[in-house]
Design a protein around this motif. Sequence first.
Motif, PDB file in Angstrom:
ATOM      1  N   ASN A 101      -7.643  15.642 -14.580  1.00  0.00           N
ATOM      2  CA  ASN A 101      -6.732  16.768 -14.427  1.00  0.00           C
ATOM      3  C   ASN A 101      -7.189  17.635 -13.261  1.00  0.00           C
ATOM      4  OD1 ASN A 101      -5.709  19.614 -14.918  1.00  0.00           O
ATOM      5  ND2 ASN A 101      -4.570  18.496 -16.491  1.00  0.00           N
ATOM      6  N   LEU A 102      -6.294  17.869 -12.305  1.00  0.00           N
ATOM      7  CA  LEU A 102      -6.664  18.616 -11.112  1.00  0.00           C
ATOM      8  C   LEU A 102      -6.909  20.095 -11.376  1.00  0.00           C
ATOM      9  CD1 LEU A 102      -4.108  16.990  -8.635  1.00  0.00           C
ATOM     10  CD2 LEU A 102      -6.599  16.724  -8.607  1.00  0.00           C
ATOM     11  N   ILE A 103      -6.415  20.598 -12.491  1.00  0.00           N
ATOM     12  CA  ILE A 103      -6.585  22.018 -12.805  1.00  0.00           C
ATOM     13  C   ILE A 103      -7.811  22.253 -13.665  1.00  0.00           C
ATOM     14  CG2 ILE A 103      -5.534  24.019 -13.944  1.00  0.00           C
ATOM     15  CD1 ILE A 103      -2.793  22.800 -13.236  1.00  0.00           C
ATOM     16  N   THR A 104      -7.963  21.452 -14.723  1.00  0.00           N
ATOM     17  CA  THR A 104      -9.088  21.651 -15.645  1.00  0.00           C
ATOM     18  C   THR A 104     -10.311  20.822 -15.277  1.00  0.00           C
ATOM     19  OG1 THR A 104      -8.398  19.870 -17.142  1.00  0.00           O
ATOM     20  CG2 THR A 104      -7.426  22.065 -17.500  1.00  0.00           C
ATOM     21  N   GLY A 105     -10.090  19.754 -14.514  1.00  0.00           N
ATOM     22  CA  GLY A 105     -11.197  18.864 -14.170  1.00  0.00           C
ATOM     23  C   GLY A 105     -11.582  17.919 -15.290  1.00  0.00           C
ATOM     24  N   ILE A 106     -10.830  17.942 -16.385  1.00  0.00           N
ATOM     25  CA  ILE A 106     -11.147  17.133 -17.561  1.00  0.00           C
ATOM     26  C   ILE A 106     -10.337  15.831 -17.532  1.00  0.00           C
ATOM     27  CG2 ILE A 106     -11.027  17.046 -20.100  1.00  0.00           C
ATOM     28  CD1 ILE A 106     -11.389  20.083 -20.076  1.00  0.00           C
ATOM     29  N   PRO A 107     -10.944  14.708 -17.921  1.00  0.00           N
ATOM     30  CA  PRO A 107     -10.200  13.445 -18.000  1.00  0.00           C
ATOM     31  C   PRO A 107      -9.003  13.570 -18.938  1.00  0.00           C
ATOM     32  CG  PRO A 107     -12.547  13.028 -18.140  1.00  0.00           C
ATOM     33  CD  PRO A 107     -12.371  14.519 -18.233  1.00  0.00           C
ATOM     34  N   GLU A 108      -7.913  12.929 -18.564  1.00  0.00           N
ATOM     35  CA  GLU A 108      -6.666  13.079 -19.318  1.00  0.00           C
ATOM     36  C   GLU A 108      -5.826  11.819 -19.145  1.00  0.00           C
ATOM     37  OE1 GLU A 108      -2.926  15.800 -18.330  1.00  0.00           O
ATOM     38  OE2 GLU A 108      -4.651  17.015 -18.934  1.00  0.00           O
ATOM     39  N   GLU A 109      -4.917  11.590 -20.069  1.00  0.00           N
ATOM     40  CA  GLU A 109      -4.000  10.463 -19.919  1.00  0.00           C
ATOM     41  C   GLU A 109      -2.566  10.945 -20.052  1.00  0.00           C
ATOM     42  OE1 GLU A 109      -5.108   7.638 -22.941  1.00  0.00           O
ATOM     43  OE2 GLU A 109      -3.642   8.433 -24.368  1.00  0.00           O
ATOM     44  N   VAL A 118      -5.479   2.427  -9.535  1.00  0.00           N
ATOM     45  CA  VAL A 118      -4.664   2.734 -10.719  1.00  0.00           C
ATOM     46  C   VAL A 118      -3.191   2.737 -10.343  1.00  0.00           C
ATOM     47  CG1 VAL A 118      -4.156   4.469 -12.490  1.00  0.00           C
ATOM     48  CG2 VAL A 118      -6.521   4.031 -11.812  1.00  0.00           C
ATOM     49  N   GLY A 119      -2.891   3.273  -9.147  1.00  0.00           N
ATOM     50  CA  GLY A 119      -1.508   3.270  -8.692  1.00  0.00           C
ATOM     51  C   GLY A 119      -0.960   1.863  -8.571  1.00  0.00           C
ATOM     52  N   GLU A 120      -1.772   0.957  -8.054  1.00  0.00           N
ATOM     53  CA  GLU A 120      -1.357  -0.437  -7.925  1.00  0.00           C
ATOM     54  C   GLU A 120      -1.157  -1.082  -9.291  1.00  0.00           C
ATOM     55  OE1 GLU A 120      -2.832  -4.599  -5.760  1.00  0.00           O
ATOM     56  OE2 GLU A 120      -4.264  -2.990  -6.160  1.00  0.00           O
ATOM     57  N   GLN A 121      -2.047  -0.792 -10.222  1.00  0.00           N
ATOM     58  CA  GLN A 121      -1.910  -1.347 -11.565  1.00  0.00           C
ATOM     59  C   GLN A 121      -0.619  -0.872 -12.230  1.00  0.00           C
ATOM     60  OE1 GLN A 121      -5.564  -0.048 -13.402  1.00  0.00           O
ATOM     61  NE2 GLN A 121      -6.746  -1.788 -12.633  1.00  0.00           N
ATOM     62  N   ASN A 144       0.808  -1.212   0.000  1.00  0.00           N
ATOM     63  CA  ASN A 144       0.000   0.000   0.000  1.00  0.00           C
ATOM     64  C   ASN A 144       0.848   1.272   0.000  1.00  0.00           C
ATOM     65  OD1 ASN A 144      -2.265  -1.563   0.013  1.00  0.00           O
ATOM     66  ND2 ASN A 144      -2.787  -1.217   2.163  1.00  0.00           N
ATOM     67  N   ILE A 145       1.984   1.226   0.693  1.00  0.00           N
ATOM     68  CA  ILE A 145       2.870   2.390   0.741  1.00  0.00           C
ATOM     69  C   ILE A 145       3.427   2.691  -0.649  1.00  0.00           C
ATOM     70  CG2 ILE A 145       5.049   3.266   1.653  1.00  0.00           C
ATOM     71  CD1 ILE A 145       2.780   3.283   3.675  1.00  0.00           C
ATOM     72  N   PHE A 146       3.792   1.657  -1.387  1.00  0.00           N
ATOM     73  CA  PHE A 146       4.278   1.853  -2.757  1.00  0.00           C
ATOM     74  C   PHE A 146       3.168   2.438  -3.635  1.00  0.00           C
ATOM     75  CE2 PHE A 146       7.206  -1.544  -1.324  1.00  0.00           C
ATOM     76  CZ  PHE A 146       8.418  -0.938  -1.630  1.00  0.00           C
ATOM     77  N   ASP A 147       1.944   1.920  -3.488  1.00  0.00           N
ATOM     78  CA  ASP A 147       0.816   2.437  -4.277  1.00  0.00           C
ATOM     79  C   ASP A 147       0.572   3.915  -3.991  1.00  0.00           C
ATOM     80  OD1 ASP A 147       0.594  -0.193  -5.050  1.00  0.00           O
ATOM     81  OD2 ASP A 147      -1.125  -0.622  -3.754  1.00  0.00           O
ATOM     82  N   GLU A 148       0.582   4.258  -2.710  1.00  0.00           N
ATOM     83  CA  GLU A 148       0.324   5.653  -2.317  1.00  0.00           C
ATOM     84  C   GLU A 148       1.423   6.584  -2.806  1.00  0.00           C
ATOM     85  OE1 GLU A 148      -0.075   5.280   1.876  1.00  0.00           O
ATOM     86  OE2 GLU A 148      -1.966   4.145   1.742  1.00  0.00           O
ATOM     87  N   ALA A 149       2.654   6.110  -2.824  1.00  0.00           N
ATOM     88  CA  ALA A 149       3.768   6.922  -3.321  1.00  0.00           C
ATOM     89  C   ALA A 149       3.577   7.240  -4.806  1.00  0.00           C
ATOM     90  CB  ALA A 149       5.094   6.192  -3.102  1.00  0.00           C
ATOM     91  N   ILE A 150       3.083   6.263  -5.554  1.00  0.00           N
ATOM     92  CA  ILE A 150       2.814   6.481  -6.976  1.00  0.00           C
ATOM     93  C   ILE A 150       1.698   7.494  -7.169  1.00  0.00           C
ATOM     94  CG2 ILE A 150       1.923   5.386  -9.083  1.00  0.00           C
ATOM     95  CD1 ILE A 150       3.407   2.838  -8.231  1.00  0.00           C
ATOM     96  N   VAL A 151       0.631   7.361  -6.387  1.00  0.00           N
ATOM     97  CA  VAL A 151      -0.504   8.289  -6.493  1.00  0.00           C
ATOM     98  C   VAL A 151      -0.055   9.716  -6.217  1.00  0.00           C
ATOM     99  CG1 VAL A 151      -2.711   8.963  -5.469  1.00  0.00           C
ATOM    100  CG2 VAL A 151      -2.254   6.557  -5.951  1.00  0.00           C
ATOM    101  N   ARG A 152       0.736   9.904  -5.155  1.00  0.00           N
ATOM    102  CA  ARG A 152       1.218  11.257  -4.819  1.00  0.00           C
ATOM    103  C   ARG A 152       2.111  11.813  -5.919  1.00  0.00           C
ATOM    104  NH1 ARG A 152       2.057   8.902   0.237  1.00  0.00           N
ATOM    105  NH2 ARG A 152       4.301   8.752  -0.203  1.00  0.00           N
ATOM    106  N   THR A 207       3.361  15.690  -9.947  1.00  0.00           N
ATOM    107  CA  THR A 207       4.143  15.911 -11.177  1.00  0.00           C
ATOM    108  C   THR A 207       3.264  16.222 -12.377  1.00  0.00           C
ATOM    109  OG1 THR A 207       5.822  14.373 -10.349  1.00  0.00           O
ATOM    110  CG2 THR A 207       5.878  14.908 -12.716  1.00  0.00           C
ATOM    111  N   TYR A 208       2.171  15.482 -12.516  1.00  0.00           N
ATOM    112  CA  TYR A 208       1.325  15.625 -13.704  1.00  0.00           C
ATOM    113  C   TYR A 208      -0.011  16.298 -13.420  1.00  0.00           C
ATOM    114  CZ  TYR A 208       4.638  12.384 -15.836  1.00  0.00           C
ATOM    115  OH  TYR A 208       5.777  11.794 -16.333  1.00  0.00           O
ATOM    116  N   LYS A 209      -0.237  16.665 -12.142  1.00  0.00           N
ATOM    117  CA  LYS A 209      -1.518  17.284 -11.749  1.00  0.00           C
ATOM    118  C   LYS A 209      -2.695  16.412 -12.195  1.00  0.00           C
ATOM    119  CE  LYS A 209       1.019  20.597 -10.307  1.00  0.00           C
ATOM    120  NZ  LYS A 209       1.441  20.549  -8.880  1.00  0.00           N
ATOM    121  N   LEU A 210      -2.511  15.117 -12.034  1.00  0.00           N
ATOM    122  CA  LEU A 210      -3.522  14.153 -12.442  1.00  0.00           C
ATOM    123  C   LEU A 210      -3.973  13.349 -11.227  1.00  0.00           C
ATOM    124  CD1 LEU A 210      -4.773  13.217 -15.245  1.00  0.00           C
ATOM    125  CD2 LEU A 210      -3.269  11.234 -15.030  1.00  0.00           C
ATOM    126  N   ALA A 211      -5.266  13.346 -10.976  1.00  0.00           N
ATOM    127  CA  ALA A 211      -5.809  12.588  -9.858  1.00  0.00           C
ATOM    128  C   ALA A 211      -6.103  11.161 -10.306  1.00  0.00           C
ATOM    129  CB  ALA A 211      -7.084  13.257  -9.332  1.00  0.00           C
TER     130      ALA A 211
END
Length: 337
Positions: free
Chosen positions: A226-234, A200-203, A178-186, A191-195
């Motif tokens: 996207n945390l800034i625009t609110g629009i889905p992004e990859e 997904v982090g685990e995957q 779980n710690i590794f997953d959370e590190a990826i999410v953060r 870095t990418y302003k992507l929620a």
Amino acid sequence: MAVDLGIDLGTTKIIIDRPGKGVVLDEPSVVAYNIRSGEVVAVGHEALRMMGRAPDYIQIECPVREGVISNHEFTEFLIREFVRKVSGGFFSRPRVAICIPSAITRVEARAVVEAALSAGARKVYLIDEPIAAAIGAGIDVTKPVGRMMVDLGGGTTDIAVISMGGIIVSASLKIAGNIFDEAIVRYIENTYKLAIGTTVGEQLKKEIGCVWNPQVGVTATIRGRNLITGIPEEVTVTQNELCEILAPQAEEIVSGVRQVLAKTPPELAGDILTEGILMTGGTAQLRGLAEMIEDATGIRTRVADDPVSCVGIGTGKCFELIGELKEGFELASGGRS
């Protein structure tokens, strides 16, 4: 007909082994409940599929955190539902063996026992996780030979030197999957302003996660909001990026291994040098972790053949060794075996 069940009650999943039949259940340790009615609406895979997709009044709960029961009622419900699911038509209350982290307190262990008894168990045994992992990996734990186990689950990493059916020295770390997953999410958020969710982090961790010698050109694409625009992004993430953020957590595990080795009696240390270090648990599959431990210790390190199921399988097999496991396996409630 008397029935025995071995239960690996993990932070991220529950594995149940029925001696003679093998692993009969492997599901996430997740409960979905309706906060309006207070009723549980789903458990396991069904509950996990609801995560991030259900209405606000449906909450997702992980009742086992860092190897410890955080919600007794939901844990009892999980055990009861899953035991019923694998019952296969037997009517007698089963003997149940449950593995626990080696550093668990008596209070925490008692909560596990009470949950199993409330779920219908006739007798409850507790087995130390490293002992169960070793048995599941095919090791004869009753011999006077030192073996080092590193069991890496979702919530805890258990490091132990075992011999003659007991634990000689051990450590339990809160650094695990779980710690590794959370590190990826953060990292993705910063870095990418992507929620993204922890799923997904685990995957991403499983797809290209690495802690040692990342390969150039290995990438994976993930999607989020996207945390800034609110629009889905990859975005596309490289293995080298993940290595930089995951390696520090992995180094803490390596440090734990070195500390346990430093406390190991010389005779058993010699055995470990000969036998090597064995890794079990889902997080043992993280790329480069075995190599990192081997490089830091100079001791051959390998991952068990079936690392995910080792603890569950070993917990089921421990009933065969009741008379030989002196310290690592005990009857916690219900009278004589």
